[in-house]
Design an enzyme around this catalytic site. Structure first.
Site, mmCIF file in Angstrom:
data_model
loop_
_atom_site.group_PDB
_atom_site.id
_atom_site.type_symbol
_atom_site.label_atom_id
_atom_site.label_comp_id
_atom_site.label_asym_id
_atom_site.label_seq_id
_atom_site.Cartn_x
_atom_site.Cartn_y
_atom_site.Cartn_z
ATOM 1 N N GLY A 219 0.851 -1.193 0.000
ATOM 2 C CA GLY A 219 0.000 0.000 0.000
ATOM 3 C C GLY A 219 0.880 1.235 0.000
ATOM 4 O O GLY A 219 2.074 1.164 0.326
ATOM 5 N N ASN A 220 0.276 2.354 -0.336
ATOM 6 C CA ASN A 220 1.025 3.608 -0.434
ATOM 7 C C ASN A 220 1.671 3.982 0.906
ATOM 8 O O ASN A 220 1.334 3.406 1.948
ATOM 9 C CB ASN A 220 0.060 4.731 -0.894
ATOM 10 C CG ASN A 220 0.793 5.848 -1.638
ATOM 11 O OD1 ASN A 220 2.018 5.941 -1.604
ATOM 12 N ND2 ASN A 220 0.037 6.695 -2.310
ATOM 13 N N SER B 46 -0.404 4.183 4.352
ATOM 14 C CA SER B 46 -1.671 3.445 4.174
ATOM 15 C C SER B 46 -2.037 2.594 5.405
ATOM 16 O O SER B 46 -3.132 2.044 5.461
ATOM 17 C CB SER B 46 -1.606 2.561 2.920
ATOM 18 O OG SER B 46 -0.514 1.679 3.000
ATOM 19 N N GLY B 47 -1.135 2.465 6.355
ATOM 20 C CA GLY B 47 -1.467 1.735 7.580
ATOM 21 C C GLY B 47 -0.843 0.350 7.660
ATOM 22 O O GLY B 47 -1.295 -0.497 8.424
ATOM 23 N N LYS B 48 0.216 0.137 6.911
ATOM 24 C CA LYS B 48 0.852 -1.187 6.897
ATOM 25 C C LYS B 48 1.389 -1.568 8.279
ATOM 26 O O LYS B 48 1.201 -2.702 8.727
ATOM 27 C CB LYS B 48 1.992 -1.216 5.857
ATOM 28 C CG LYS B 48 1.518 -0.995 4.435
ATOM 29 C CD LYS B 48 2.656 -0.981 3.439
ATOM 30 C CE LYS B 48 3.600 0.181 3.579
ATOM 31 N NZ LYS B 48 3.004 1.510 3.331
ATOM 32 N N THR B 49 2.023 -0.608 8.933
ATOM 33 C CA THR B 49 2.607 -0.895 10.242
ATOM 34 C C THR B 49 1.523 -1.294 11.245
ATOM 35 O O THR B 49 1.688 -2.270 11.988
ATOM 36 C CB THR B 49 3.376 0.345 10.768
ATOM 37 O OG1 THR B 49 4.243 0.780 9.716
ATOM 38 C CG2 THR B 49 4.187 0.035 11.997
ATOM 39 N N THR B 50 0.414 -0.565 11.244
ATOM 40 C CA THR B 50 -0.698 -0.874 12.156
ATOM 41 C C THR B 50 -1.260 -2.252 11.848
ATOM 42 O O THR B 50 -1.575 -3.033 12.749
ATOM 43 C CB THR B 50 -1.818 0.184 11.993
ATOM 44 O OG1 THR B 50 -1.221 1.461 12.054
ATOM 45 C CG2 THR B 50 -2.882 0.047 13.054
ATOM 46 N N GLU C 54 6.066 -6.576 5.684
ATOM 47 C CA GLU C 54 5.663 -5.233 5.278
ATOM 48 C C GLU C 54 6.378 -4.934 3.967
ATOM 49 O O GLU C 54 7.590 -4.858 3.918
ATOM 50 C CB GLU C 54 6.060 -4.215 6.352
ATOM 51 C CG GLU C 54 5.646 -2.802 6.005
ATOM 52 C CD GLU C 54 5.874 -1.822 7.142
ATOM 53 O OE1 GLU C 54 6.425 -2.220 8.180
ATOM 54 O OE2 GLU C 54 5.484 -0.647 6.976
HETATM 55 N N1 DCP Z 1 10.347 4.273 0.505
HETATM 56 C C1 DCP Z 1 10.969 4.509 -0.691
HETATM 57 N N2 DCP Z 1 11.294 3.454 -1.498
HETATM 58 C C2 DCP Z 1 10.986 2.195 -1.143
HETATM 59 C C3 DCP Z 1 10.311 1.934 0.054
HETATM 60 C C4 DCP Z 1 9.997 3.009 0.867
HETATM 61 O O1 DCP Z 1 11.242 5.665 -1.035
HETATM 62 N N3 DCP Z 1 11.349 1.205 -1.946
HETATM 63 C C5 DCP Z 1 10.099 5.409 1.421
HETATM 64 C C6 DCP Z 1 8.707 5.971 1.415
HETATM 65 C C7 DCP Z 1 8.526 6.452 2.832
HETATM 66 C C8 DCP Z 1 9.389 5.500 3.660
HETATM 67 O O2 DCP Z 1 10.327 4.951 2.746
HETATM 68 O O3 DCP Z 1 9.044 7.760 2.971
HETATM 69 C C9 DCP Z 1 8.576 4.374 4.301
HETATM 70 O O4 DCP Z 1 7.562 4.052 3.390
HETATM 71 P P1 DCP Z 1 6.535 2.870 3.495
HETATM 72 O O5 DCP Z 1 5.302 3.201 2.755
HETATM 73 O O6 DCP Z 1 7.210 1.657 3.037
HETATM 74 O O7 DCP Z 1 6.256 2.783 5.057
HETATM 75 P P2 DCP Z 1 5.253 3.633 5.942
HETATM 76 O O8 DCP Z 1 5.853 3.705 7.307
HETATM 77 O O9 DCP Z 1 4.919 4.913 5.277
HETATM 78 O O10 DCP Z 1 4.004 2.679 5.921
HETATM 79 P P3 DCP Z 1 2.632 2.774 6.707
HETATM 80 O O11 DCP Z 1 2.370 4.213 7.047
HETATM 81 O O12 DCP Z 1 1.655 2.203 5.730
HETATM 82 O O13 DCP Z 1 2.815 1.927 7.920
#
Ligand code: DCP
Length: 230
Positions: A27-28, A31-35, A103
């Protein structure tokens, strides 16, 4: 609720071999992956592997994530090479439990993030080619397969608000437009299925709702995975 396209009983059969039933949560950004993973971490029989974002922020004292956002043309290759390595580490990690939940995956790194940098003209062609050659070699020579993808589907506006609210320093300058591009790449890959091939069946979850309201979705998903393993 679920608009799943996955045949979970078939997955149950696949899980009977020695490899754990492997789930990629995609997910973007925001998007809530960690939760989502936190919910599953509390359960028996599942190992959850969170994305090593803290490792990316401190690689022998260097913040690769910050460097990438500050100057993507210069540091995008450095950051994404390291992401690819850390994701491969998770893909190949042996776990004791029958279910392994990750994740993201090496696939979303390549098909969404690297693709976005390349398409936006922010990654020089030789950098992209070198990274893509590595990716193709990994796919060919390592077992990085999965059994199920959970796609936390969101709108870019919602995740932009969440990203601003959580205020991760490195992300403070990330514009809505960047999340829109990443959204479209996730959509084309996992929802419309018009771009890259999907490495596993996809279950789509509406993740625009407030995360506190999503516990029903989480439980629903939990039941589906449990069924698959029964
Ligand atoms: N990122 C990136 N390239 C990747 C993976 C991640 O540039 N191949 C960056 C995007 C974010 C940070 O790393 O700034 C973490 O992104 P994720 O979406 O993977 O993780 P989140 O913590 O944002 O996920 P969520 O809020 O869904 O838990």
């Amino acid at each position: 609720p679920f608009c799943g396209r996955a045949s979970l009983s078939k997955m149950a059969r696949d899980s009977k071999n020695s490899k754990p039933f492997t789930v990629f949560v995609e997910g973007n950004v925001g998007s809530g992956k960690t939760t989502f993973l936190k919910h599953f971490a509390a359960l028996d029989n599942i190992v959850t592997l969170t994305e090593p974002v803290d490792r990316w922020r401190n690689v022998r004292g260097q913040n690769f994530l910050d460097l990438m956002y500050t100057d993507p043309s210069r540091w995008g290759i450095t950051f994404q090479t390291y992401v690819q390595l850390t994701m491969l580490d998770l893909h190949t990690k042996a776990v004791e439990s029958p279910v392994k939940m990750m994740e993201r995956s090496i696939f979303s790194a390549r098909y969404c993030f690297v693709e976005n940098l390349h398409q936006s003209g922010l990654m020089p062609e030789p950098d992209f080619i070198a990274l893509d050659e590595w990716f193709n070699w990994i796919v060919k020579n390592h077992d990085i397969s999965g059994n199920l993808i959970i796609y936390l589907r969101t709108s870019p506006e919602v995740v932009h608000k969440r990203m601003m609210a959580r205020a991760r320093t490195e992300e403070s300058c990330v514009p809505l437009e960047y999340l829109e591009k990443l959204h479209q790449l996730h959509e084309n890959w996992l929802f419309h299925r018009t771009s890259f091939s999907c490495p596993a069946p996809v279950v789509v979850i509406d993740a625009n709702q407030d995360l506190s309201l999503m516990s029903a979705e989480f439980s629903n998903c939990e039941a589906k995975i449990a069924d698959a393993l029964a």
